[in-house]
Design an enzyme around this catalytic site. Structure first.
Site, PDB file in Angstrom:
ATOM      1  N   TYR A 255      32.197  50.362  35.168  1.00 41.96           N
ATOM      2  CA  TYR A 255      33.313  51.008  35.382  1.00 41.96           C
ATOM      3  C   TYR A 255      33.251  52.336  34.917  1.00 41.96           C
ATOM      4  O   TYR A 255      33.038  52.637  33.812  1.00 41.96           O
ATOM      5  CB  TYR A 255      34.688  50.271  35.218  1.00 41.96           C
ATOM      6  CG  TYR A 255      34.979  49.016  35.943  1.00 41.96           C
ATOM      7  CD1 TYR A 255      35.802  49.140  36.923  1.00 41.96           C
ATOM      8  CD2 TYR A 255      34.434  47.656  35.467  1.00 41.96           C
ATOM      9  CE1 TYR A 255      36.036  47.840  37.856  1.00 41.96           C
ATOM     10  CE2 TYR A 255      34.692  46.578  36.371  1.00 41.96           C
ATOM     11  CZ  TYR A 255      35.469  46.870  37.432  1.00 41.96           C
ATOM     12  OH  TYR A 255      35.833  45.545  38.280  1.00 41.96           O
TER      13      TYR A 255
ATOM     14  N   ASP B 232      42.100  46.470  42.169  1.00 44.44           N
ATOM     15  CA  ASP B 232      43.286  46.606  42.485  1.00 44.44           C
ATOM     16  C   ASP B 232      43.715  47.648  43.359  1.00 44.44           C
ATOM     17  O   ASP B 232      43.056  48.483  43.849  1.00 44.44           O
ATOM     18  CB  ASP B 232      43.844  46.938  41.146  1.00 44.44           C
ATOM     19  CG  ASP B 232      44.184  45.411  40.510  1.00 44.44           C
ATOM     20  OD1 ASP B 232      44.327  44.489  41.103  1.00 44.44           O
ATOM     21  OD2 ASP B 232      44.676  45.573  39.157  1.00 44.44           O
TER      22      ASP B 232
END
EC number: 5.4.99.12
Lengths: 249, 249
Positions: free
Chosen positions: B111, B53
């Protein structure tokens, strides 16, 4: 009148340096603008312990300023921290006696210089470390940096045309650590004062020695012959951090 | 035609996200522009393993693309690294077989999420960590995060209106480390796939639990009741890093 000492950090990337100057954004001017607003429009002058250059960062710069009335230290810190732009932070604010001067009171400074030796660089750190993607003999540099400790005439490591006459300074610590997690070299220099561009010139010289494009012995020649042309190139400002200022009691 | 797999890093701060979109700067478009130039003006399409994003960073995103001829891997890497903007870096380029697809080949992702718990924040890290200056019970969070490991329906942690039907995913590692040097919390999540905003919602929930504004038991309720309204707020994108992608052989 009450004098305040403040410890601040800032991201040097968006500034033309600490010191106020025409037509350029400076740390001093941003803080003075905020203080003047807090002081109901009456102008306030800020004095800093060190004048960091354009692009140079601070983790622990010290400033002082005067306000007409006594204020709660934490409230004042919070107001300055939140009302200055987001690239300046206020770590501590303390009331001090009127004879305190951030620049003239005796102090030692510690600087850090970060070199990203990753290939390629870490893009998140491009404004916060200097990229050096060439081979380096790190242990050789770790030995060599020790020769900078002690009291020397650092003329050969300062920019030519400096107005300061006495170029003798004492470095109490000069060290180099390899941070393998980040693939960074971390240089640390502490001392009672540093000349204009001295640290960036010392780092540029050490990198040249570590890359074997300059003999180790040249370090002593630079000190002895006081010749700037013997030293390596000035390392870029984006790796340099004013880390800490320690005042003598 | 030769297919290439590339491992890249980028600073998400200046991008509206990985994926190409009108009127906004994207990582995909910048790389496609450079590849098209290298390919003598013939357009090249880039496929990424993950669509990060706006504001989300990558330390090890994987992409693939096709070029008409075979090229030296290191020369191609160097050309892409130097010709793309400075907030994108090319870590590795490899020739792969034509059936390799960065997104559809089976893989796991790791992540990392950085939270700056310093008061005040580190100004150098304001785009690279999320600032959380409130009290936190870190050991409680370290225990609680373990309950996210395993196979669960993560509906309660994804943004509403997601088109993906199957919301069952497996988290192989969920851990939290306190980096006392930097005053940072480092969250790590590995798994076979994550839903839209899942990690940011998990981090937001864990911070709320650590701050004692949500009971620990609520974590299991979010998983069981699949209700997004039970979860904490979505943590800001600036702390999130796509760290590594591991393909099965």
């Amino acid at each position: 009148m009450t004098r305040y000492k403040a410890t601040i950090s800032y991201d040097g990337h968006g500034f033309a340096g600490f010191q106020r100057q025409p037509h350029a954004r400076s740390v001093q001017e941003e803080i003075e603008k905020t203080l003047t607003r807090i002081n109901k429009g009456q102008s306030v002058v800020v004095h800093g312990a060190g004048r960091t250059d354009s692009g140079v960062h601070a983790l622990g710069q010290v400033i002082h300023f005067d306000l007409p009335e006594e204020r709660d230290e934490e409230k004042l810190r919070f107001a300055l921290d939140t009302q200055t732009p987001e690239d300046i932070d206020f770590i501590r604010v303390e009331r001090v006696t009127e004879d305190f001067h951030s620049r003239y009171n005796k102090h030692s400074k510690t600087y850090e210089f970060l070199v990203d030796i990753g290939r390629p660089k870490n893009p998140m750190m491009r404004h916060y470390a200097t990229h050096y993607p060439y081979p380096l003999d790190i242990s050789l540099m770790q030995e060599t940096i020790k020769r900078l400790e002690g009291t020397h005439d650092f003329t050969g490591f300062t920019a030519s045309g400096t107005s300061v006459e006495d170029k003798v300074r004492t470095i109490t610590e000069a060290s180099l650590v390899f941070d393998s997690d980040r693939n960074f070299l971390v240089f640390t220099f502490s001392g009672n004062g540093f000349l204009y561009k001295q640290i960036r010139n010392m780092v540029g010289t050490l990198l040249k020695i570590g890359n074997k494009r300059m003999p180790v012995e040249q370090l002593e020649r630079i000190l002895a012959e006081k010749d700037r042309h013997l030293a390596g190139p000035t390392a870029a400002p984006n790796g340099l951090y004013l880390k800490e200022i320690h005042y003598e009691e």
